[in-house]
Write an enzyme that holds these catalytic residues in place. Structure first.
Site, PDB file in Angstrom:
ATOM      1  N   ASN A   1     -30.264   8.431   8.095  1.00 53.87           N
ATOM      2  CA  ASN A   1     -29.102   9.082   8.673  1.00 53.87           C
ATOM      3  C   ASN A   1     -29.213  10.605   8.732  1.00 53.87           C
ATOM      4  O   ASN A   1     -28.230  11.290   9.021  1.00 53.87           O
ATOM      5  CB  ASN A   1     -27.835   8.694   7.903  1.00 53.87           C
ATOM      6  CG  ASN A   1     -27.616   7.195   7.873  1.00 53.87           C
ATOM      7  OD1 ASN A   1     -27.543   6.593   6.811  1.00 53.87           O
ATOM      8  ND2 ASN A   1     -27.537   6.574   9.037  1.00 53.87           N
TER       9      ASN A   1
ATOM     10  N   ARG B   1     -19.901  12.232   3.858  1.00 50.53           N
ATOM     11  CA  ARG B   1     -21.336  12.473   4.001  1.00 50.53           C
ATOM     12  C   ARG B   1     -21.662  13.775   4.740  1.00 50.53           C
ATOM     13  O   ARG B   1     -22.836  14.123   4.875  1.00 50.53           O
ATOM     14  CB  ARG B   1     -22.007  11.282   4.716  1.00 50.53           C
ATOM     15  CG  ARG B   1     -21.974   9.998   3.895  1.00 50.53           C
ATOM     16  CD  ARG B   1     -22.959   8.971   4.410  1.00 50.53           C
ATOM     17  NE  ARG B   1     -24.352   9.416   4.299  1.00 50.53           N
ATOM     18  CZ  ARG B   1     -25.392   8.703   4.721  1.00 50.53           C
ATOM     19  NH1 ARG B   1     -25.206   7.523   5.289  1.00 50.53           N
ATOM     20  NH2 ARG B   1     -26.602   9.165   4.582  1.00 50.53           N
TER      21      ARG B   1
ATOM     22  N   HIS C   1     -23.955   0.284  11.151  1.00 48.19           N
ATOM     23  CA  HIS C   1     -25.020   1.089  11.759  1.00 48.19           C
ATOM     24  C   HIS C   1     -25.923   0.135  12.525  1.00 48.19           C
ATOM     25  O   HIS C   1     -26.155  -0.988  12.079  1.00 48.19           O
ATOM     26  CB  HIS C   1     -25.902   1.757  10.688  1.00 48.19           C
ATOM     27  CG  HIS C   1     -25.376   3.049  10.153  1.00 48.19           C
ATOM     28  ND1 HIS C   1     -25.505   3.420   8.831  1.00 48.19           N
ATOM     29  CD2 HIS C   1     -24.743   4.091  10.768  1.00 48.19           C
ATOM     30  CE1 HIS C   1     -24.983   4.615   8.650  1.00 48.19           C
ATOM     31  NE2 HIS C   1     -24.501   5.048   9.812  1.00 48.19           N
TER      32      HIS C   1
ATOM     33  N   CYS D   1     -32.840   2.030   5.900  1.00 51.18           N
ATOM     34  CA  CYS D   1     -31.924   3.149   5.669  1.00 51.18           C
ATOM     35  C   CYS D   1     -32.528   4.205   4.744  1.00 51.18           C
ATOM     36  O   CYS D   1     -32.162   5.377   4.804  1.00 51.18           O
ATOM     37  CB  CYS D   1     -30.630   2.669   5.014  1.00 51.18           C
ATOM     38  SG  CYS D   1     -29.761   1.411   5.920  1.00 51.18           S
TER      39      CYS D   1
ATOM     40  N   ASP E   1       5.003 -41.470  37.216  1.00 53.05           N
ATOM     41  CA  ASP E   1       5.234 -42.804  37.768  1.00 53.05           C
ATOM     42  C   ASP E   1       6.085 -42.639  38.999  1.00 53.05           C
ATOM     43  O   ASP E   1       6.912 -41.746  39.086  1.00 53.05           O
ATOM     44  CB  ASP E   1       6.014 -43.663  36.769  1.00 53.05           C
ATOM     45  CG  ASP E   1       5.181 -43.985  35.550  1.00 53.05           C
ATOM     46  OD1 ASP E   1       3.970 -44.197  35.720  1.00 53.05           O
ATOM     47  OD2 ASP E   1       5.747 -44.010  34.444  1.00 53.05           O
TER      48      ASP E   1
HETATM   49  N1  ARG Z   1     -23.295   4.428   2.205  1.00 50.38           N
HETATM   50  C1  ARG Z   1     -24.009   4.807   3.368  1.00 50.38           C
HETATM   51  C2  ARG Z   1     -23.037   4.904   4.541  1.00 50.38           C
HETATM   52  O1  ARG Z   1     -22.129   4.140   4.613  1.00 50.38           O
HETATM   53  C3  ARG Z   1     -25.105   3.856   3.659  1.00 50.38           C
HETATM   54  C4  ARG Z   1     -25.955   4.253   4.818  1.00 50.38           C
HETATM   55  C5  ARG Z   1     -26.975   3.261   5.182  1.00 50.38           C
HETATM   56  N2  ARG Z   1     -27.843   3.781   6.158  1.00 50.38           N
HETATM   57  C6  ARG Z   1     -28.191   3.175   7.279  1.00 50.38           C
HETATM   58  N3  ARG Z   1     -29.049   3.764   8.068  1.00 50.38           N
HETATM   59  N4  ARG Z   1     -27.659   2.044   7.660  1.00 50.38           N
HETATM   60  O2  ARG Z   1     -23.134   5.737   5.363  1.00 50.38           O
END
Ligand code: ARG
Length: 694
Positions: free
Chosen positions: A70, A89, A167, A263, A594
């Site tokens: 990501n 994030r 994702h 991931c 009928d």
């Molecule tokens: N906890 C992370 C999120 O929800 C996990 C990411 C997993 N990464 C992925 N490329 N699917 O963003």
């Protein structure tokens, strides 16, 4: 063979701290640091056997930074940096930016407000070289055209619809030589078609749900070696058959956060053949006005966009300051193709939305080239008042009904059934220049019934009946029109005499039904039974089953119900009253009839036309226990006509009362009981107030 390069991030600060996907639910602070480290180390060692691995320094406070997929999407020397959807994030971005810059990548960043989660949602096809991009949960559809343009790639947009697979890389894994490992139910129908069009069947490897939830698709493939958390033996065998080797390694600690092998890695050297840049994403500006918040209109509109495979960006939102003030929103609706966009726009127009880009655009008219068949993308009508923009003015559509097409002749626009279309008719097509008008509030049809919990239910039915009685009375006083649609259950439940009373007293201006209600009503009048059952005593009469055919035969001998009434053979009942009071009726036939009675229309097109004619100008329609005839009538009736649907089956009531217009009321109860209550209330209304029963 040239060694591939990957980016990983050690799990020093990894843990589950928040919930931004369903896997994290129930796992907050439940991951084990030492185990996570051990699992990550094993994965790292495996990947290192086959490829070069670079490391980015983990930053404290950003536990999901381990999921380097990501960080961004790398193509040649460029990286499109992620712009995380969740604030949880977003703090990872600067660290990843810094790392890419230090490595000499050209860092590209999307405009604020357009989420993109890197290689988690953007995967290069290993065969043909186009880019598969996901949207629906994290990356926005609006990001796709940027990727296409910046990276000179053809982008194929896939709509993710299962929140466990938020994702693209959780359920979709392109493999060498154009193979594809994926979990089809994670995508909408349109996306599945797209995948099937691009990947030949022998290259598609669909996985079971059991494999999907073990993150089998979240795999890293390095020169035909597939590394994943877990996989069933059958899936491993399938992959081996086509020349892949599978290595599984436990990553359960990371699945607690919703990620696994893929991931935890980011490929750093995507070699890309130059394919013409292309992202089909198209968009239109739409505006919606009304009680957006109070009436759920906004939620409904946004659901229609996302469920339809589109995505939106709010351009302007104005909320009314006080409760009665309407709000207004303008939003960009995007979709992966023109066809998907048109479908969504149609749905929004039916909700009352207007296309807002530019000035009024005229409707597009296409001529009919085959009688009874409309041009391909004709607009399907609803029950709501509709206007079209034609010859510089808005024109109101006549004979509004649902499931019809709009035909334009000169300055008139009319709803027309498919079968009535003639060659040369001009039909409204597409989405431009069409608007529907809705009531200011968008409440759903109400429902009342014995079936509802709470002790007051019976009392509530009484209250509705009281209201209906009052309404019936008003309609009669002003010379309005009430239409009754009734099924045979009306007779079986003892409602016959009450309905006859309503007709006799001038409350009914037209009656619609099928063969059965007439047969049972006439049988009752002739023999005192209905399908052989003596209603007064509630038991079957010996030989009673013959009554029904004898009745039909008798009426057939006279040639019509009218003739039988005039001859004095029929002396009471619903149809007797209709004939005496000159109330028109129409009986629509069916496969199970009928006889039929001479009046029953076995030509259903003719029956539909008769029905349509009889409901014209109705103020209120009472639908008594007949699903088929009621639905037929509902389709012909424009919004604004009060519909009362009475049925003992709540499913029927819901189906009919929920027209999205507030004039429909559903009553879940026995029709016989309903009619007797109704007649009682009407009689009380006629009496001086102090004499009325409480
Ligand atoms: N906890 C992370 C999120 O929800 C996990 C990411 C997993 N990464 C992925 N490329 N699917 O963003």
């Amino acid at each position: 063979m040239k060694r591939l390069r990957y980016l990983m991030c050690p799990p020093d600060h990894y843990q589950v701290n928040y919930v931004i996907n369903p896997w994290m639910e129930g796992n907050v602070h439940r991951s084990s640091q030492p185990q996570a480290v051990a699992q990550w180390q094993r994965l790292y060692q495996i990947v290192k056997q086959y490829a070069d691995v670079e490391l980015v320094t983990p930053a404290p406070g950003w536990p999901d930074m381990v999921f380097t997929a990501n960080a961004g999407l790398v193509v040649n020397q460029q990286v499109v940096l992620s712009r995380f959807y969740h604030p949880e994030r977003q703090g990872e971005q600067p660290y990843f930016r810094e790392w890419f810059q230090a490595q000499g990548y050209q860092v590209l960043e999307l405009p604020e407000g357009i989420a993109f989660e890197g290689a988690g949602d953007a995967l290069l096809d290993r065969g043909a070289g186009w880019l598969w991009c996901g949207y629906g949960f994290r990356t926005m559809l609006e990001a796709h055209p940027y990727l296409a343009k910046w990276l000179s790639l053809e982008v194929l947009s896939l709509h993710l619809i299962d929140k466990r697979f938020y994702h693209l890389d959780t359920c979709f894994c392109p493999l060498s030589d154009g193979y594809l490992l994926y979990y089809p139910p994670a995508f909408d129908t349109y996306s599945n078609h797209l995948i099937e069009r691009r990947i030949p069947p022998e290259k598609r490897i669909p996985v079971s749900e059991a494999d999907a939830i073990r993150f089998a698709c979240n795999a890293v493939e390095i020169n035909r070696v597939i590394i994943a958390n877990q996989m069933s033996t059958s899936l491993q065998e399938r992959l081996q058959q086509v020349g892949f080797t599978v290595i599984t390694t436990d990553l359960s600690e990371f699945i607690k956060a919703g990620g696994a092998a893929k991931c935890l890695t980011l490929r750093l050297d995507e070699p890309v053949a130059a394919v013409p840049a292309m992202a089909e994403v198209t968009k239109r500006l739409v505006s919606l006005r009304g009680h957006l918040v109070d009436s759920n209109l906004l939620t409904e509109a946004l659901d229609r966009i996302t469920d339809g495979g589109g995505s939106f960006q709010i351009e302007r939102l104005h909320l009314g300051a006080h409760r009665p003030d309407p709000s207004e929103i303008q939003l960009w609706v995007s979709a992966p193709t023109e066809a998907v966009l048109d479908d969504i726009l149609n749905n929004l127009i039916d909700l009352g939305a207007r296309l807002a880009d530019g000035m009024e655009t005229p409707v597009r008219l296409e001529p009919v080239t085959q009688a009874g068949v409309a041009p391909d993308d004709f607009y399907v009508t609803t029950i709501y008042p509709t206007e079209i923009y034609h010859q510089d003015r808005w024109i109101r559509v006549q004979k509004q009904r649902m499931d019809a097409v709009i035909v334009v002749e000169g300055l008139t626009a009319t709803c027309r059934l498919l079968r009535d279309l003639q060659v040369g008719d001009l039909v409204v097509c597409g989405v431009d220049g069409i608007r529907t008008l809705h009531k200011p509030t968008q409440e759903r049809g109400q429902e009342f019934g014995f079936m509802e919990s709470g002790v007051s239910s019976e009392r509530r039915v009484e209250l509705v009946v009281e209201e209906i009685a009052w309404e019936l009375r008003r309609i009669r006083e002003r010379g309005g029109k009430t239409v009754v649609v009734a099924g045979p259950v009306t007779i079986h439940t003892g409602g016959g005499p009450h309905l006859a009373t309503l007709i006799r007293e001038g409350y009914v201006q037209a009656l619609l039904g099928g063969n059965a209600i007439a047969v049972h009503d006439l049988e009752q009048s002739l023999y005192g039974t209905s399908l052989g059952v003596d209603l007064a005593r509630g038991r079957t009469v010996k030989g009673g089953h013959r009554h029904h055919l004898k009745t039909i035969n008798l009426i057939r001998r006279y040639g019509s119900i009218r003739a039988a009434v005039e001859a004095g053979v029929i002396k009471s009942g619903i149809f007797y009253e209709c004939i005496r009071r000159g109330v028109p009726f129409s009986l629509a036939g069916s496969i199970r009839d009928d006889g039929p009675l001479p009046e029953t229309r076995m030509d259903l097109l003719q029956a539909q036309a008769e029905y349509a004619q009889l409901i014209e100008g109705a103020d209120m329609i009472l639908m008594l226990s007949t699903m088929l005839h009621s639905i037929g009538v509902g389709n012909m009736t424009p919004a604004g006509v009060k519909l009362i649907c009475v049925d003992i089956n709540p499913a029927v009531v819901t189906k009919l009362a929920d027209r999205g217009s507030l004039e429909s009321v559903g009553v879940v109860t026995d029709v016989g009981l309903f009619l007797s209550l109704l007649v009682r209330h009407l009689q009380q209304l006629g009496q001086p107030y102090h004499l009325r029963a409480a």
